[in-house]
Design a protein around this motif. Structure first.
Motif, PDB file in Angstrom:
ATOM      1  N   ILE A  59      57.497  48.450  44.701  1.00 27.44           N
ATOM      2  CA  ILE A  59      56.914  47.698  45.819  1.00 27.44           C
ATOM      3  C   ILE A  59      58.075  47.163  46.643  1.00 27.44           C
ATOM      4  CG2 ILE A  59      54.677  46.499  46.015  1.00 27.44           C
ATOM      5  CD1 ILE A  59      55.279  45.019  43.518  1.00 27.44           C
ATOM      6  N   GLN A 104      51.672  51.202  41.573  1.00 29.24           N
ATOM      7  CA  GLN A 104      51.756  51.585  42.978  1.00 29.24           C
ATOM      8  C   GLN A 104      52.650  52.808  43.166  1.00 29.24           C
ATOM      9  OE1 GLN A 104      49.913  49.864  45.555  1.00 29.24           O
ATOM     10  NE2 GLN A 104      49.019  49.259  43.593  1.00 29.24           N
ATOM     11  N   LEU A 124      45.032  44.466  37.918  1.00 29.97           N
ATOM     12  CA  LEU A 124      46.206  44.288  37.075  1.00 29.97           C
ATOM     13  C   LEU A 124      45.815  44.724  35.667  1.00 29.97           C
ATOM     14  CD1 LEU A 124      49.134  43.074  37.081  1.00 29.97           C
ATOM     15  CD2 LEU A 124      48.082  41.011  36.147  1.00 29.97           C
ATOM     16  N   LEU A 184      48.979  36.856  46.167  1.00 25.88           N
ATOM     17  CA  LEU A 184      50.162  37.711  46.332  1.00 25.88           C
ATOM     18  C   LEU A 184      50.031  38.984  45.510  1.00 25.88           C
ATOM     19  CD1 LEU A 184      53.027  35.070  46.218  1.00 25.88           C
ATOM     20  CD2 LEU A 184      52.561  36.657  48.085  1.00 25.88           C
ATOM     21  N   LEU A 215      59.492  40.108  49.484  1.00 21.77           N
ATOM     22  CA  LEU A 215      58.174  40.679  49.177  1.00 21.77           C
ATOM     23  C   LEU A 215      57.033  39.740  49.583  1.00 21.77           C
ATOM     24  CD1 LEU A 215      58.744  42.300  45.662  1.00 21.77           C
ATOM     25  CD2 LEU A 215      58.858  43.355  47.918  1.00 21.77           C
ATOM     26  N   MET A 216      57.404  38.572  50.111  1.00 15.51           N
ATOM     27  CA  MET A 216      56.372  37.616  50.506  1.00 15.51           C
ATOM     28  C   MET A 216      55.880  37.968  51.907  1.00 15.51           C
ATOM     29  SD  MET A 216      56.354  35.202  48.018  1.00 15.51           S
ATOM     30  CE  MET A 216      55.973  33.585  48.633  1.00 15.51           C
ATOM     31  N   PRO A 217      54.695  37.455  52.301  1.00 10.76           N
ATOM     32  CA  PRO A 217      54.233  37.695  53.672  1.00 10.76           C
ATOM     33  C   PRO A 217      55.264  37.185  54.691  1.00 10.76           C
ATOM     34  CG  PRO A 217      52.538  36.615  52.352  1.00 10.76           C
ATOM     35  CD  PRO A 217      53.747  36.693  51.507  1.00 10.76           C
ATOM     36  N   VAL A 270      57.012  41.148  33.860  1.00  7.93           N
ATOM     37  CA  VAL A 270      56.001  42.056  33.315  1.00  7.93           C
ATOM     38  C   VAL A 270      54.916  42.318  34.361  1.00  7.93           C
ATOM     39  CG1 VAL A 270      54.155  42.242  31.626  1.00  7.93           C
ATOM     40  CG2 VAL A 270      56.409  41.491  30.906  1.00  7.93           C
ATOM     41  N   VAL A 271      54.445  41.232  34.985  1.00  8.58           N
ATOM     42  CA  VAL A 271      53.356  41.385  35.952  1.00  8.58           C
ATOM     43  C   VAL A 271      53.798  42.267  37.123  1.00  8.58           C
ATOM     44  CG1 VAL A 271      52.007  40.135  37.665  1.00  8.58           C
ATOM     45  CG2 VAL A 271      52.183  39.257  35.335  1.00  8.58           C
ATOM     46  N   TRP A 272      54.983  42.001  37.700  1.00  3.98           N
ATOM     47  CA  TRP A 272      55.395  42.759  38.884  1.00  3.98           C
ATOM     48  C   TRP A 272      55.811  44.176  38.537  1.00  3.98           C
ATOM     49  CZ3 TRP A 272      53.460  41.294  43.186  1.00  3.98           C
ATOM     50  CH2 TRP A 272      53.144  39.959  43.359  1.00  3.98           C
ATOM     51  N   VAL A 316      48.426  42.582  29.185  1.00  7.48           N
ATOM     52  CA  VAL A 316      49.354  43.033  30.217  1.00  7.48           C
ATOM     53  C   VAL A 316      50.743  43.273  29.622  1.00  7.48           C
ATOM     54  CG1 VAL A 316      50.507  42.299  32.352  1.00  7.48           C
ATOM     55  CG2 VAL A 316      48.100  41.795  32.006  1.00  7.48           C
ATOM     56  N   TYR A 317      51.089  42.498  28.571  1.00  8.21           N
ATOM     57  CA  TYR A 317      52.457  42.516  28.068  1.00  8.21           C
ATOM     58  C   TYR A 317      52.729  43.708  27.167  1.00  8.21           C
ATOM     59  CZ  TYR A 317      52.182  37.808  29.850  1.00  8.21           C
ATOM     60  OH  TYR A 317      51.999  36.735  30.675  1.00  8.21           O
ATOM     61  N   LEU A 365      58.933  35.282  43.187  1.00 10.94           N
ATOM     62  CA  LEU A 365      58.932  36.657  43.667  1.00 10.94           C
ATOM     63  C   LEU A 365      60.058  36.751  44.705  1.00 10.94           C
ATOM     64  CD1 LEU A 365      57.106  39.263  43.789  1.00 10.94           C
ATOM     65  CD2 LEU A 365      55.907  38.179  45.648  1.00 10.94           C
ATOM     66  N   ASP A 395      47.664  41.291  47.019  1.00  8.42           N
ATOM     67  CA  ASP A 395      48.202  41.813  48.259  1.00  8.42           C
ATOM     68  C   ASP A 395      48.811  43.186  48.015  1.00  8.42           C
ATOM     69  OD1 ASP A 395      47.948  40.417  50.533  1.00  8.42           O
ATOM     70  OD2 ASP A 395      50.066  39.869  50.708  1.00  8.42           O
ATOM     71  N   HIS A 396      49.326  43.369  46.799  1.00  9.51           N
ATOM     72  CA  HIS A 396      50.064  44.578  46.480  1.00  9.51           C
ATOM     73  C   HIS A 396      49.266  45.559  45.624  1.00  9.51           C
ATOM     74  CE1 HIS A 396      53.911  43.242  48.138  1.00  9.51           C
ATOM     75  NE2 HIS A 396      53.637  42.048  47.651  1.00  9.51           N
ATOM     76  N   THR A 397      48.146  45.115  45.048  1.00  7.71           N
ATOM     77  CA  THR A 397      47.399  45.996  44.142  1.00  7.71           C
ATOM     78  C   THR A 397      45.938  45.554  44.125  1.00  7.71           C
ATOM     79  OG1 THR A 397      47.257  46.826  41.875  1.00  7.71           O
ATOM     80  CG2 THR A 397      47.875  44.533  42.124  1.00  7.71           C
ATOM     81  N   THR A 436      54.385  45.908  36.166  1.00 10.42           N
ATOM     82  CA  THR A 436      53.106  46.593  35.985  1.00 10.42           C
ATOM     83  C   THR A 436      52.550  47.020  37.345  1.00 10.42           C
ATOM     84  OG1 THR A 436      52.696  45.117  34.124  1.00 10.42           O
ATOM     85  CG2 THR A 436      50.824  46.393  34.915  1.00 10.42           C
ATOM     86  N   ILE A 437      52.619  46.096  38.315  1.00 10.61           N
ATOM     87  CA  ILE A 437      52.097  46.418  39.643  1.00 10.61           C
ATOM     88  C   ILE A 437      52.923  47.541  40.275  1.00 10.61           C
ATOM     89  CG2 ILE A 437      51.648  45.522  41.958  1.00 10.61           C
ATOM     90  CD1 ILE A 437      51.259  42.767  40.621  1.00 10.61           C
TER      91      ILE A 437
END
Lengths: 269, 285
Positions: free
Chosen positions: B73, B69, A61, A53, B217-219, B60-62, A204-205, B213, A56-58, B64-65
């Motif tokens: 997103i 982008q 990371l 997932l 935002l999922m497929p 944090v992860v999303w 990442v944090y 998530l 899928d978006h990037t 960052t993405i």
């Protein structure tokens, strides 16, 4: 040899016996291995879906590519397996013993109490996670172009061991708190929850969280640093800091354990 | 004729009595668990801190993405992600019900036998005491939410209708999850090798509920699959009801869908329970 050395040696012998008995006990329940394997596969499957997932978006990371994150996930699962094999069951047992007042049985034995209390229970099937983690780790490495040899492997093994010891120290310090407040049954939930953060490199944090996840909850040392040593990010400074921090943390933990056991008042004592 | 005249009021009295005793039962259970909950504050806070680590990781992860982008997103900016995952923490707490893993102990220790001797369906005892604990959880959650908001700057601007829907939907979520986890737990009565089934259920829930998530935002095929399952009603819907983007119509259909899942859950629990007690052999009955 001093008395302390004797107590230590005796403790190691008894721990070895506990391990053998534990293994024999668990080998009677072979179906549990299949169940544990299914659970490990479900967990790793979920992790892979999450990675899919994300990518899928990037395509990276915070500078970590997909195969590199696979390596991190492998280390995460591997360390999780080690924790489940030896740290978690023993810490749970200490807490139970303190709550019930049966911790007397540990303290009255003529061996080192910290050693005995930390190595009494072994859940061999939890090592399934360690194996599954290793497979994912190797799979991730095989997709990397990086070349690595003996030094990387040595760095990896030593930082991984140091990191696992650090996690043990943290968990034991929290558990030792039970000598004062008795009811600490949420420590496991606390730890399992926080452990999830190690799925991703701590870089990442945000800075404050990264510091916490390195020095307070040593996931940075236990998971990120070993992963870094396999993905060409290792520096000699980091190795020294990891090993140094382990020595300090271990000494502090031992001191705290001694204070805790002095504070303990058992059911019959 | 006389018969109906005599019976009808008596029936009503009996029913009123039943309602009152249910209310009393719930009030007592809730009060007890509120007192217990506040007594073990350290333990509760450990539990909650362990729990908030999960959404913070996702956040944090999303974020960052999203930043990588170019800011968002699928319409989610770091600010909306922050709102989503902070509301997540409350919804997750509302989602905590009697664990299916607890059934093994219930059966092994013979607790279930004790429950069978009581006049009311045992699910009421779980519903009542966990509902009481929610009060403790909400009170203890407020400072955590305040800290998270200061750190992550959520963008949250709900309408009155959204707030009202959210207030109802979190309890709807609580009921749905209670019912489905009860059904899951009851499997333990037939077989003891249940943990793998539970883990698979929780993995499916994680991916299809909006816990990991936002479902949007999922497929696409995942979203279709999710619409046939109860998970989104217990997680994604209450969060999105407050955080948005959501239309008035979606608020209403979401609530209706929750009611449908509650009805299915109640029916399922009853059918399964009746079969389960027939299959159940007590340990020290």
């Amino acid at each position: 040899m001093s008395t302390a050395d004797h107590r230590m040696l005796g403790g190691i012998r008894i721990a070895w016996l506990h391990l053998r008995v534990g293994v024999m006990n668990e080998l009677q329940y072979r179906a549990n291995f299949v169940i544990q394997l299914i659970q490990s596969l479900v967990a790793i499957g979920t992790g892979l879906v999450v990675l899919a997932l994300i990518f899928d978006h990037t395509d990276q990371l915070d500078g970590w590519t997909r195969p590199e994150l696979l390596v991190v996930m492998g280390v995460f699962t591997l360390v999780g397996g080690l924790i489940g094999f030896v740290i978690e069951p023993n810490m749970g047992r200490i807490m139970g013993d303190i709550e019930r007042g049966t911790f007397d049985y540990v303290l009255t034995k003529p061996v080192d109490s910290q050693l005995l209390a930390s190595l009494r229970e072994f859940r061999i099937w939890r090592l399934t996670d360690a194996i599954v983690g290793l497979v994912v780790l190797v799979w991730g490495l095989s997709q990397l172009d990086a070349t690595f040899g003996v030094p990387e492997v040595v760095w990896f093994v030593s930082t991984l061991s140091a990191g696992t010891v650090l996690i043990y120290c943290l968990w034991l310090v929290l558990t030792t708190g039970a000598f004062w407040v008795v009811r600490m049954d949420s420590v496991q939930e606390l730890f399992t929850g926080l452990y999830r953060a190690g799925q991703y490199p701590v870089t990442v944090y945000p800075a404050w969280l990264r510091l916490m996840l390195t020095y307070l909850v040593p996931l940075g040392f236990a998971i990120t640093v070993p992963s870094e040593s396999l993905t060409g990010r290792m520096t000699i400074e980091r190795l020294v800091v990891t090993l140094g921090f382990m020595v300090v943390a271990f000494a502090v933990t031992r001191w705290f354990w001694r204070r805790g056991t002095r504070h303990y008042s058992g059911a019959s004592a | 004729m006389t018969h109906t005249v005599v019976v009808a009021p008596r029936d009503t009295i009996a029913r009123e009595g039943a309602v009152r005793s249910y209310l009393r039962l719930y009030a007592t259970l809730a009060r007890t668990s509120i007192m217990l909950g506040f007594q073990y504050r350290v333990s509760n806070y450990f539990y909650m801190i362990g729990m908030i680590a999960e959404p913070v990781v996702y956040l944090v992860v999303w974020s960052t993405i999203a930043r990588g982008q170019g800011g968002d997103i699928g319409g989610y900016t770091p600010g909306t992600f922050a709102a989503y995952y902070i509301v997540w923490t409350l919804v997750r707490n509302m989602n905590i019900v009697f664990t299916p893993f607890g059934w093994e102990q219930r059966i092994r220790e013979g607790e279930l036998s004790g429950h069978l001797a009581r006049p009311m369906h045992p699910i009421h005892y779980d519903l009542g005491s966990f509902a009481g604990w929610k009060v403790v959880v909400i009170v203890m959650w407020l400072p955590i939410a305040a800290v998270l908001s200061l750190v992550f700057h959520p963008s949250l601007d709900p309408s009155l209708a959204q707030v009202a829907t959210f207030a109802v939907a979190i309890w709807g979520a609580y009921l749905i999850r209670s019912m489905f986890l009860w059904m899951l737990g009851m499997i333990t009565i037939w077989t003891t090798r249940v943990s793998a089934i539970f883990e698979a259920f929780f993995a499916a829930e994680l991916l299809l509920s909006g816990r990991l998530l936002p479902v949007s935002l999922m497929p696409e095929w995942t979203q279709t699959l999710a619409s046939f399952l109860p998970f989104e009603s217990t997680f994604g819907f209450p969060i999105t009801a407050l955080v948005g983007p959501i239309t008035g119509r979606e608020l209403v259909t979401g609530l209706v869908l929750q009611m449908v899942w509650i009805a299915i859950g109640v029916g399922g629990v009853q059918v399964m329970w009746r079969r389960a007690i027939r299959a159940y052999t007590a340990v020290n009955g």
